[in-house]
Motif scaffolding. Structure first.
Motif, PDB file in Angstrom:
ATOM      1  N   MET A 269     -20.518   2.243  -9.848  1.00 40.79           N
ATOM      2  CA  MET A 269     -20.651   1.847 -11.250  1.00 40.79           C
ATOM      3  C   MET A 269     -21.622   2.789 -11.955  1.00 40.79           C
ATOM      4  O   MET A 269     -22.662   3.114 -11.434  1.00 40.79           O
ATOM      5  CB  MET A 269     -21.176   0.410 -11.350  1.00 40.79           C
ATOM      6  CG  MET A 269     -20.228  -0.628 -10.802  1.00 40.79           C
ATOM      7  SD  MET A 269     -18.951  -1.081 -11.967  1.00 40.79           S
ATOM      8  CE  MET A 269     -19.910  -1.891 -13.200  1.00 40.79           C
TER       9      MET A 269
ATOM     10  N   PRO B 117     -16.959   1.428 -15.848  1.00 44.00           N
ATOM     11  CA  PRO B 117     -15.726   1.512 -15.055  1.00 44.00           C
ATOM     12  C   PRO B 117     -14.529   1.817 -15.944  1.00 44.00           C
ATOM     13  O   PRO B 117     -14.414   1.284 -17.046  1.00 44.00           O
ATOM     14  CB  PRO B 117     -15.606   0.139 -14.410  1.00 44.00           C
ATOM     15  CG  PRO B 117     -16.554  -0.756 -15.118  1.00 44.00           C
ATOM     16  CD  PRO B 117     -17.549   0.100 -15.824  1.00 44.00           C
TER      17      PRO B 117
ATOM     18  N   ASP C 188     -14.419   8.568  -5.728  1.00 34.83           N
ATOM     19  CA  ASP C 188     -15.293   7.560  -5.113  1.00 34.83           C
ATOM     20  C   ASP C 188     -16.570   7.325  -5.896  1.00 34.83           C
ATOM     21  O   ASP C 188     -17.070   6.208  -5.935  1.00 34.83           O
ATOM     22  CB  ASP C 188     -15.633   7.954  -3.679  1.00 34.83           C
ATOM     23  CG  ASP C 188     -14.452   7.782  -2.729  1.00 34.83           C
ATOM     24  OD1 ASP C 188     -13.422   7.203  -3.141  1.00 34.83           O
ATOM     25  OD2 ASP C 188     -14.560   8.244  -1.576  1.00 34.83           O
TER      26      ASP C 188
ATOM     27  N   ALA D 124     -15.732   4.721  -8.427  1.00 34.95           N
ATOM     28  CA  ALA D 124     -14.949   3.564  -7.981  1.00 34.95           C
ATOM     29  C   ALA D 124     -15.848   2.347  -7.925  1.00 34.95           C
ATOM     30  O   ALA D 124     -16.917   2.367  -7.317  1.00 34.95           O
ATOM     31  CB  ALA D 124     -14.339   3.850  -6.605  1.00 34.95           C
ATOM     32  N   VAL D 125     -15.440   1.263  -8.567  1.00 34.42           N
ATOM     33  CA  VAL D 125     -16.287   0.068  -8.623  1.00 34.42           C
ATOM     34  C   VAL D 125     -16.377  -0.625  -7.273  1.00 34.42           C
ATOM     35  O   VAL D 125     -17.349  -1.322  -7.010  1.00 34.42           O
ATOM     36  CB  VAL D 125     -15.806  -0.943  -9.700  1.00 34.42           C
ATOM     37  CG1 VAL D 125     -15.939  -0.336 -11.069  1.00 34.42           C
ATOM     38  CG2 VAL D 125     -14.406  -1.427  -9.431  1.00 34.42           C
ATOM     39  N   ASP D 126     -15.399  -0.446  -6.400  1.00 36.22           N
ATOM     40  CA  ASP D 126     -15.438  -1.111  -5.105  1.00 36.22           C
ATOM     41  C   ASP D 126     -16.306  -0.376  -4.089  1.00 36.22           C
ATOM     42  O   ASP D 126     -16.511  -0.860  -2.983  1.00 36.22           O
ATOM     43  CB  ASP D 126     -14.039  -1.334  -4.553  1.00 36.22           C
ATOM     44  CG  ASP D 126     -13.227  -0.060  -4.390  1.00 36.22           C
ATOM     45  OD1 ASP D 126     -13.463   0.898  -5.135  1.00 36.22           O
ATOM     46  OD2 ASP D 126     -12.333  -0.032  -3.524  1.00 36.22           O
ATOM     47  N   LEU D 127     -16.840   0.784  -4.461  1.00 38.14           N
ATOM     48  CA  LEU D 127     -17.741   1.523  -3.580  1.00 38.14           C
ATOM     49  C   LEU D 127     -19.127   1.654  -4.192  1.00 38.14           C
ATOM     50  O   LEU D 127     -19.902   2.518  -3.822  1.00 38.14           O
ATOM     51  CB  LEU D 127     -17.175   2.918  -3.290  1.00 38.14           C
ATOM     52  CG  LEU D 127     -15.916   2.954  -2.441  1.00 38.14           C
ATOM     53  CD1 LEU D 127     -15.422   4.380  -2.266  1.00 38.14           C
ATOM     54  CD2 LEU D 127     -16.164   2.331  -1.086  1.00 38.14           C
ATOM     55  N   GLY D 128     -19.403   0.832  -5.166  1.00 40.56           N
ATOM     56  CA  GLY D 128     -20.722   0.853  -5.774  1.00 40.56           C
ATOM     57  C   GLY D 128     -20.927   2.041  -6.700  1.00 40.56           C
ATOM     58  O   GLY D 128     -22.048   2.399  -7.000  1.00 40.56           O
TER      59      GLY D 128
ATOM     60  N   ARG E  62       0.830  -1.211   0.000  1.00 36.91           N
ATOM     61  CA  ARG E  62       0.000   0.000   0.000  1.00 36.91           C
ATOM     62  C   ARG E  62       0.860   1.255   0.000  1.00 36.91           C
ATOM     63  O   ARG E  62       0.536   2.225  -0.674  1.00 36.91           O
ATOM     64  CB  ARG E  62      -0.944  -0.003   1.199  1.00 36.91           C
ATOM     65  CG  ARG E  62      -2.113  -0.935   1.009  1.00 36.91           C
ATOM     66  CD  ARG E  62      -3.075  -0.854   2.157  1.00 36.91           C
ATOM     67  NE  ARG E  62      -4.245  -1.659   1.865  1.00 36.91           N
ATOM     68  CZ  ARG E  62      -4.979  -2.224   2.779  1.00 36.91           C
ATOM     69  NH1 ARG E  62      -4.698  -2.077   4.066  1.00 36.91           N
ATOM     70  NH2 ARG E  62      -6.025  -2.941   2.441  1.00 36.91           N
TER      71      ARG E  62
ATOM     72  N   VAL F  85     -10.749   2.002  -8.608  1.00 41.56           N
ATOM     73  CA  VAL F  85     -11.048   1.676  -7.215  1.00 41.56           C
ATOM     74  C   VAL F  85     -10.853   2.911  -6.339  1.00 41.56           C
ATOM     75  O   VAL F  85     -10.147   3.853  -6.712  1.00 41.56           O
ATOM     76  CB  VAL F  85     -10.186   0.502  -6.693  1.00 41.56           C
ATOM     77  CG1 VAL F  85     -10.490  -0.781  -7.456  1.00 41.56           C
ATOM     78  CG2 VAL F  85      -8.714   0.824  -6.760  1.00 41.56           C
ATOM     79  N   ALA F  86     -11.478   2.878  -5.163  1.00 43.64           N
ATOM     80  CA  ALA F  86     -11.381   3.987  -4.210  1.00 43.64           C
ATOM     81  C   ALA F  86      -9.919   4.265  -3.881  1.00 43.64           C
ATOM     82  O   ALA F  86      -9.123   3.347  -3.748  1.00 43.64           O
ATOM     83  CB  ALA F  86     -12.141   3.649  -2.936  1.00 43.64           C
TER      84      ALA F  86
END
Length: 164
Positions: free
Chosen positions: A163, A129, A154, A157-161, A49, A148-149
């Motif tokens: 789309m 995306p 945000d 970001a596909v990982d936070l819905g 990270r 992604v976030a």
């Protein structure tokens, strides 16, 4: 009982054995308890990270070359349902990409864009995306900045819905 110069008994001035045990850096390597697989994995994740944050920061501050398609739009490609804006760190990287595509003879018109602008402004304008592929076709495979976030806004970001 003798006291030190600060008036505290010498017995209390010395670190306790518990303090010695807590300071694992003072132990020889063979006596330091091995990290559990979970701890080792968490360390690798923290390191990855940090490395990503450094690369992302560098990318955001750097002007990159983005080829334009026949319509004058930023050139992108779709793979597995994700639209990737193709960006290149320099003309040499763009040239390697053109050769790899078998398209080195044509003139590649490009625009210079700040990495932050690609991620924060251009990616949200694309349908579905989207992310940025830096130096696609390079020997080391380049770098992907996925949707992604923490990388793209945000709201997309596909990982936070996010789309679209």
């Amino acid at each position: 009982m003798t006291t030190g110069g600060d008036g505290i008994p010498e017995q209390q001035q010395r670190p306790s054995r518990l303090a010695d045990l807590a300071d694992l850096s003072s132990l020889p390597p063979e006596r330091v308890p091995a990290a559990t697989p979970i701890e080792a994995g968490e360390d690798r994740l923290r390191t990855a990270r940090r490395e990503l944050a450094v690369l992302l920061g560098e990318f955001r501050r750097t002007a990159v070359l983005v080829p334009l398609d026949g319509n004058g739009d930023l050139w992108s490609a779709e793979q597995n349902g994700v639209r990737w804006i193709c960006a290149f760190s320099d003309e040499e990287a763009l040239s390697r990409f053109a050769r790899a595509r078998g398209d080195a003879e044509r003139e590649w018109v490009y625009q210079t864009v700040l990495g932050a602008r690609l991620l924060d402004v251009m990616v949200p304008l694309l349908p579905g995306p989207a992310g940025v592929a830096l130096d696609a076709g390079s020997e080391d495979g380049g770098m992907l900045f996925p949707p992604v976030a923490g990388i793209v806004p945000d709201v997309v970001a596909v990982d936070l819905g996010g789309m679209r």
